[in-house]
Design an enzyme around this catalytic site. Structure first.
Site, PDB file in Angstrom:
ATOM      1  N   GLY A 251     -36.398 -48.246  11.101  1.00  0.00           N
ATOM      2  CA  GLY A 251     -35.169 -47.613  11.575  1.00  0.00           C
ATOM      3  C   GLY A 251     -34.853 -48.052  12.986  1.00  0.00           C
ATOM      4  O   GLY A 251     -35.226 -49.152  13.403  1.00  0.00           O
ATOM      5  N   SER A 252     -34.172 -47.190  13.720  1.00  0.00           N
ATOM      6  CA  SER A 252     -33.800 -47.518  15.095  1.00  0.00           C
ATOM      7  C   SER A 252     -33.926 -46.287  15.971  1.00  0.00           C
ATOM      8  O   SER A 252     -33.819 -45.154  15.496  1.00  0.00           O
ATOM      9  CB  SER A 252     -32.377 -48.070  15.164  1.00  0.00           C
ATOM     10  OG  SER A 252     -31.465 -47.126  14.644  1.00  0.00           O
TER      11      SER A 252
ATOM     12  N   ASP B  60     -33.134 -35.922  24.958  1.00  0.00           N
ATOM     13  CA  ASP B  60     -32.550 -36.211  23.641  1.00  0.00           C
ATOM     14  C   ASP B  60     -33.366 -35.515  22.555  1.00  0.00           C
ATOM     15  O   ASP B  60     -33.846 -36.138  21.603  1.00  0.00           O
ATOM     16  CB  ASP B  60     -32.496 -37.714  23.387  1.00  0.00           C
ATOM     17  CG  ASP B  60     -31.576 -38.067  22.208  1.00  0.00           C
ATOM     18  OD1 ASP B  60     -30.749 -37.202  21.823  1.00  0.00           O
ATOM     19  OD2 ASP B  60     -31.680 -39.186  21.678  1.00  0.00           O
TER      20      ASP B  60
END
Length: 319
Positions: free
Chosen positions: A22-23, A134
């Site tokens: 993924g990223s 985040d």
């Protein structure tokens, strides 16, 4: 992976890429294998020519946290003209993926076990005078093997010190900053352009917990013409949604948590122990055992027995 220079650098260090995972905030994530040891690892790859370089700072943060429970180990930092690569411990599934597996709803027991660990992870991170900035379900991963029961906090691409190391004091409060993080879970202060501090990470955890309990948050699915307009709409809805209404129908401890984090002062240190104890006390009062058996464990166990995991709300303890 179709980059000869990158593959060559990895091969020189006895690493082969097996698949893309993924990223993250900055860069792509791959699974790799170290040929010498046979160890399976995660590779975070960053292009130096795209949006600046963040991986060296992230590697520094991981190294600071290396003795803490619930943070992945890092093994190597590789670099060439075009790429930075961080070689790190391979973990399990993210909470977002496990949430989908459990039909987008977690039981109160599972959320309390996760919430207690989330607060513990932030306490450790904050003790090194860094903010995450985040917090979201995608950035919490379960471990593998012997640590499959343990929640891990990852992705420090947006991490920032809240402490001025030169003057040895807390950074000053200011306005007019751009939103850093994910709007769905961001604090009201962050959405309004305020400098973030420990309270903002903590408030974000509250929204993550209610997302996992409710299945969605009131400000999801808003239609806007631009990202800026959508952020404005989310901000307005968060401001107009009281903690009491957000947490209606769920134990008051969740309302108390979000209300507490919204009232914290900019430089104030959160009472992590008080919060964790409130979650553990609620588990005890609801006669839950803190056994680290989560909803997805029961879904997977049911699937192995021939079921599909659907319709097991009583077994999973969903309220």
């Amino acid at each position: 992976m179709e980059d000869y220079e990158l593959e060559t650098m990895l091969r020189i260090n006895s690493i082969v890429v097996t698949r893309r995972l993924g990223s993250g905030s900055f860069g792509d994530i791959y699974e790799g294998k170290h040929l010498g040891s046979g160890l399976h690892v995660a590779l975070k790859v960053e292009r130096k020519d795209v949006g600046g370089s963040h991986l060296p700072t992230e590697y520094t943060v991981y190294n600071l946290l290396r003795h803490g429970m619930g943070f992945p180990s890092t093994y190597q930092f590789l670099s060439n003209k075009r790429h930075n690569v961080m070689v790190m411990e391979l973990l399990g599934q993210s909470l977002e993926n496990l949430f989908v597996l459990c039909h987008r709803r977690f039981s109160t027991k599972t959320v309390l076990m996760l919430g207690e660990q989330m607060v513990e992870r932030l306490e450790y991170l904050h003790s090194y005078r860094y903010l995450h900035r985040d917090i979201k379900p995608d950035n919490f991963l379960m471990g593998c093997g012997d640590t499959s029961h343990r929640l891990h906090l990852i992705d420090f691409g947006l991490a920032k010190r809240y402490w001025d190391m030169t003057e040895n004091k807390h950074v000053r409060q200011r306005r007019g900053t751009r939103l850093t993080g994910t709007a769905r879970y961001a604090s009201i202060n962050a959405l309004c352009g305020g400098e973030q501090s420990r309270r903002d990470d903590m408030e974000s955890v509250g929204y993550v917990l209610m997302y996992l309990l409710r299945g969605r948050l009131p400000w999801q699915g808003l239609v806007a013409n631009s990202r800026e307009q959508k952020h404005e709409m989310i901000t307005e809805m968060k401001l107009s949604t009281s903690p009491k209404s957000l947490c209606a129908g769920y134990p008051t401890e969740f309302y108390t948590y979000i209300d507490y984090t919204r009232r914290l002062g900019f430089e104030e240190e959160p009472d992590y122990r008080m919060i964790r104890c409130s979650f553990l006390a609620l588990m005890y009062s609801m006669k839950y055992i803190n056994d680290h058996i989560y909803d997805w464990d029961l879904v997977e166990s049911n699937a192995e027995k021939g079921g599909d995991g659907v319709g097991n709300e009583v077994e999973l303890g969903v309220v």
